[in-house]
Write an enzyme that holds these catalytic residues in place. Structure first.
Site, PDB file in Angstrom:
ATOM      1  N   GLU A 152     -29.255  31.353  23.228  1.00 32.61           N
ATOM      2  CA  GLU A 152     -28.582  31.982  24.229  1.00 32.61           C
ATOM      3  C   GLU A 152     -29.522  32.779  25.019  1.00 32.61           C
ATOM      4  O   GLU A 152     -29.393  34.281  25.153  1.00 32.61           O
ATOM      5  CB  GLU A 152     -27.375  32.681  23.845  1.00 32.61           C
ATOM      6  CG  GLU A 152     -26.171  31.803  23.510  1.00 32.61           C
ATOM      7  CD  GLU A 152     -24.792  32.504  23.337  1.00 32.61           C
ATOM      8  OE1 GLU A 152     -24.724  33.647  23.216  1.00 32.61           O
ATOM      9  OE2 GLU A 152     -23.951  31.760  23.531  1.00 32.61           O
ATOM     10  N   GLU A 309     -21.807  25.156  21.051  1.00 33.10           N
ATOM     11  CA  GLU A 309     -20.798  26.067  20.388  1.00 33.10           C
ATOM     12  C   GLU A 309     -19.361  26.196  21.035  1.00 33.10           C
ATOM     13  O   GLU A 309     -19.401  26.050  22.165  1.00 33.10           O
ATOM     14  CB  GLU A 309     -21.297  27.600  20.221  1.00 33.10           C
ATOM     15  CG  GLU A 309     -22.543  27.851  19.818  1.00 33.10           C
ATOM     16  CD  GLU A 309     -22.829  29.275  19.630  1.00 33.10           C
ATOM     17  OE1 GLU A 309     -22.274  30.139  19.946  1.00 33.10           O
ATOM     18  OE2 GLU A 309     -24.448  29.630  19.460  1.00 33.10           O
TER      19      GLU A 309
HETATM   20  C1  GLA Z   1     -22.628  33.261  20.890  1.00 30.28           C
HETATM   21  C2  GLA Z   1     -23.904  33.124  19.919  1.00 30.28           C
HETATM   22  C3  GLA Z   1     -23.571  33.000  18.366  1.00 30.28           C
HETATM   23  C4  GLA Z   1     -22.518  33.886  18.060  1.00 30.28           C
HETATM   24  C5  GLA Z   1     -21.328  33.475  19.138  1.00 30.28           C
HETATM   25  C6  GLA Z   1     -19.928  34.356  18.294  1.00 30.28           C
HETATM   26  O1  GLA Z   1     -22.363  32.005  21.423  1.00 30.28           O
HETATM   27  O2  GLA Z   1     -24.782  31.939  20.237  1.00 30.28           O
HETATM   28  O3  GLA Z   1     -24.479  33.370  17.637  1.00 30.28           O
HETATM   29  O4  GLA Z   1     -22.785  35.259  18.282  1.00 30.28           O
HETATM   30  O5  GLA Z   1     -21.503  33.875  20.246  1.00 30.28           O
HETATM   31  O6  GLA Z   1     -18.882  33.966  19.408  1.00 30.28           O
END
Ligand code: GLA
Ligand code: ZN
Length: 667
Positions: A152, A309
């Site tokens: 991210e 994710e």
């Molecule tokens: C983000 C991050 C993860 C985690 C999630 C929690 O998407 O990439 O590492 O912190 O949030 O929701």
């Protein structure tokens, strides 16, 4: 069209075994549980740098070898991450320049994650080195299927290295000419003329934050810095593992990086989907999430993407983290697949025992076993996904596009004027997307640079900024049979945020739309006008243009204020196509009614024959039809003929009853 990277749908997620190296029995359990949950892929190493390189130049890969071997022996693939999103203490201690400097100009201390300078040559070198070691070590490992670069990417750094890099970026952008920069930024306003490149700094609240040209350039520079940081990361990956695809997990419609540009550097787009079901499990959130899926799918011309994710249960960072009702996450996962995802991956596999994310949902909770509601739902979904493998690689062919453009978003959010309280660019685009979504008609979400010619209809809400040549491309498109819908405040500024002279919309768009927009009114919350169109009255809120129809046919007029009886909606035949101008903003009723007319006018057929009640959405991908119930109640409908149900493997016809959060996939 079809392009396959994997055989079936990927089902898995972030796995952080480095947190459990002291309890090997937990790691043994993980394998057993992953198999029980129908998990076929694990994402490793996202935040593992300190374990991989505990001291500078001292590497420790043994644990990762073992985990990768074990996963492979059990039929589980690996998406391997590069660890640049968080760094070891020693690195920040020895080379403080790697840490990020916020607007204040005071360098951050070690902590959290993503806390790095985007320019620092030392950091870039260190990242390249650890990535090289990973690639060398695992280049022939049979479990390695994809690179997950960093995590991210986002944010900005204001350190001296970044200021210098920004100035260099500007020199290139403005052809080494301060005169050009001064003109484009309109620097004779407020005596802002720059006489030396060193006078330019990043925008900040204790300095310059009202020069829109500067702000736009800074947005572009930060975005480009992330892309060049990424390009630096993948040098060793491309060299050592040329056949392993590379991605990075993007974040919803996050404004920091121009994802439409970034996507061109990725082999596959992936993103992290965390809808706000906490504010109510509702249909508009379903449309918003679908819009994002379609935006990510459209970034590489419809190529399937990964949902890298999502949560298998809840998150820990919403204001109030309400538990999901049963079936909710599975429904959202099926929706992702319907819109082009070839993966359903979770954050995370096992809940951390400590640290910031100890209450972020996971497939395996602190109880450590599989007898939980979340685990049962994940494994049931995993089983269902196994039956859907035939959709992987399948593109969706959309005949409609909604333009959502990252750079236009930057320009829209920063300018001062008109309605400063209600810009809502993204919401406006989602609003125009929703009527088609509700009817099961595929839509692409594209940038203003995309090829319009393959669409029967292009809708570009609030296209305030035009990049070089965008107006000509719209003109060409309409001339050659295209149907184009624009709204208020279209074509106001160029790519440097300089206003177009000679009347709006810019240049020849006045002829394309057959109108001239003379003024723009802004309406405070609670004050409205109304527009009469097609024998109905629609509320006008927030912002509306006052326009003159020159060649255009008038389809609707304002009803109130000093501009009552002037045009609010126009239609212009131009060449072989049609250009519509919607001069006002309305809640979604108008878009719904108007889109219905457009569908009829351009004779657009639904993607499939299945029609469903409100709240139940249909989406076709390849031969498969996904039917999802996002309503708050059980819904029933009748199929138009016999189909085959892919999930239970039986023929299906007649009346279907879908429970709350129910779904069917048929063909
Ligand atoms: C983000 C991050 C993860 C985690 C999630 C929690 O998407 O990439 O590492 O912190 O949030 O929701
Ligand atoms: Zn920096």
């Amino acid at each position: 069209m079809e392009k396959k990277l994997f055989d079936g749908i990927i089902h898995g997620g972030d796995y952080n075994p480095e947190q459990w190296l002291g309890t090997p029995e937990v790691l043994d359990e993980d394998i057993r549980l992953m198999k029980a949950a129908h998990v076929n892929c694990a994402t490793l190493g996202v935040f593992s740098w300190a374990v991989l390189e505990p001291e500078e130049g001292v590497y420790n890969f043994g644990w990762l070898d073992e985990i990768m071997n074990r996963l492979h022996a059990n039929g589980i693939d690996v998406v391997l991450a590069t660890p640049s999103a968080a760094r070891p203490h020693w690195l920040a201690e020895k080379y403080p320049e790697v840490l990020r400097t916020p607007e204040s100009g005071i360098r951050n201390e070690f902590g959290v994650r993503r806390n790095h300078c985007l320019t620092s040559p030392v950091y870039r070198e260190k990242v390249r080195e650890i990535n090289r070691r990973l690639a060398e070590r695992y280049k022939n490992h049979p479990a390695l299927k994809m690179w997950h670069v960093s995590n991210e990417y986002r944010g900005e750094c204001h350190c001296e290295l970044c200021q210098q890099a920004f100035r260099e970026w500007l020199k290139e952008y403005y052809h080494d000419s301060l005169d050009e920069l001064n003109f484009k930024w309109w620097n004779d306003f407020w005596s802002h003329r720059v006489t030396d490149w060193s006078q330019i700094n990043s925008p900040k609240s204790r300095g310059e934050y009202h020069t829109h040209g500067l702000q736009l350039c800074w947005n572009r520079f930060v975005s480009d810095s992330h892309i060049s940081f990424f390009e630096n990361e993948i040098i060793p990956l491309r060299e050592i593992t040329p056949d392993i695809p590379v991605t990075t997990n993007l974040m919803n419609m996050h404004p920091c990086i121009d994802y439409q540009k970034f996507a061109k550097h990725l082999d596959l787009v992936s993103w992290d989907s965390y809808p706000h079901w906490d504010k109510g499990f509702n249909e508009s959130e379903a449309a918003k999430t679908a819009f994002a899926h379609d935006a990510f799918r459209s970034m590489k011309d419809g190529q399937p993407f990964f949902m890298m994710e999502c949560t298998p249960s809840l998150v820990n960072w919403h204001g109030v983290n309400k538990l999901p009702r049963s079936g909710r996450n599975a429904l959202a996962a099926i929706q992702a697949v319907a819109h082009g995802a070839d993966s359903v991956q979770y954050f995370q596999w096992r809940k951390s025992r400590g640290g910031y994310e100890k209450f972020q949902g996971a497939v395996v909770d602190h109880c450590g076993h599989e007898n939980t509601r979340v685990f049962r739902e994940v494994s049931q979904l995993g089983k269902h996904l196994e039956n859907l493998s035939e959709v992987t690689g399948k593109y969706c062919d959309a005949r409609i596009a909604v333009v959502y453009d990252w750079e236009n978003n930057w320009a829209v959010k920063d300018f001062a004027g008109y309605n400063n309280e209600n810009r809502n660019y993204l919401d406006e685009c989602v609003k125009w997307y929703t009527p088609f979504f509700e009817k099961g008609i595929s839509v692409d979400v594209i940038s203003m640079d995309s090829d319009f010619s393959k669409y029967d209809l292009v809708i570009a809400p609030f296209l305030y900024m035009l990049k070089d040549g965008t107006d000509e491309r719209i003109e060409e498109y309409v001339k050659n049979r295209g149907n184009f819908v624009a709204t208020y405040l279209t074509g106001v500024v160029d790519k440097d945020d300089l206003c177009f002279l000679g009347g709006l919309p810019a240049n020849n768009l006045k002829n394309v739309f057959g109108i001239w927009a003379e003024e723009t009114d802004s309406l405070p919350e609670g004050i409205t006008n109304s527009a009469a169109c097609f024998g109905k009255e629609y509320e006008v809120s927030h912002v509306c243009d006052i326009i003159h129809a020159r060649d255009a046919e008038i389809l609707g007029e304002y009803k109130k204020d000093f501009y009552a009886d002037t045009p609010a909606l126009t239609k212009n035949r131009f060449g072989k196509g049609t250009a519509y101008y919607v001069a006002f903003r309305n809640d979604k009723d108008f878009a719904r009614d108007f889109c219905e007319r457009l569908i009829e006018e351009i004779k657009l057929k639904p993607d499939c024959g299945v029609s469903t009640p409100d709240g139940v959405y249909v989406r076709k991908r390849g031969e498969c039809i996904f039917i999802t119930n996002f309503a708050d109640e059980e819904k029933a409908f009748t199929l138009d003929r016999e189909y085959f149900d892919l999930i239970n493997g039986e023929p299906v016809s007649g009346k279907i009853t879908l429970p709350v959060c129910g779904y069917r996939v048929i063909k």
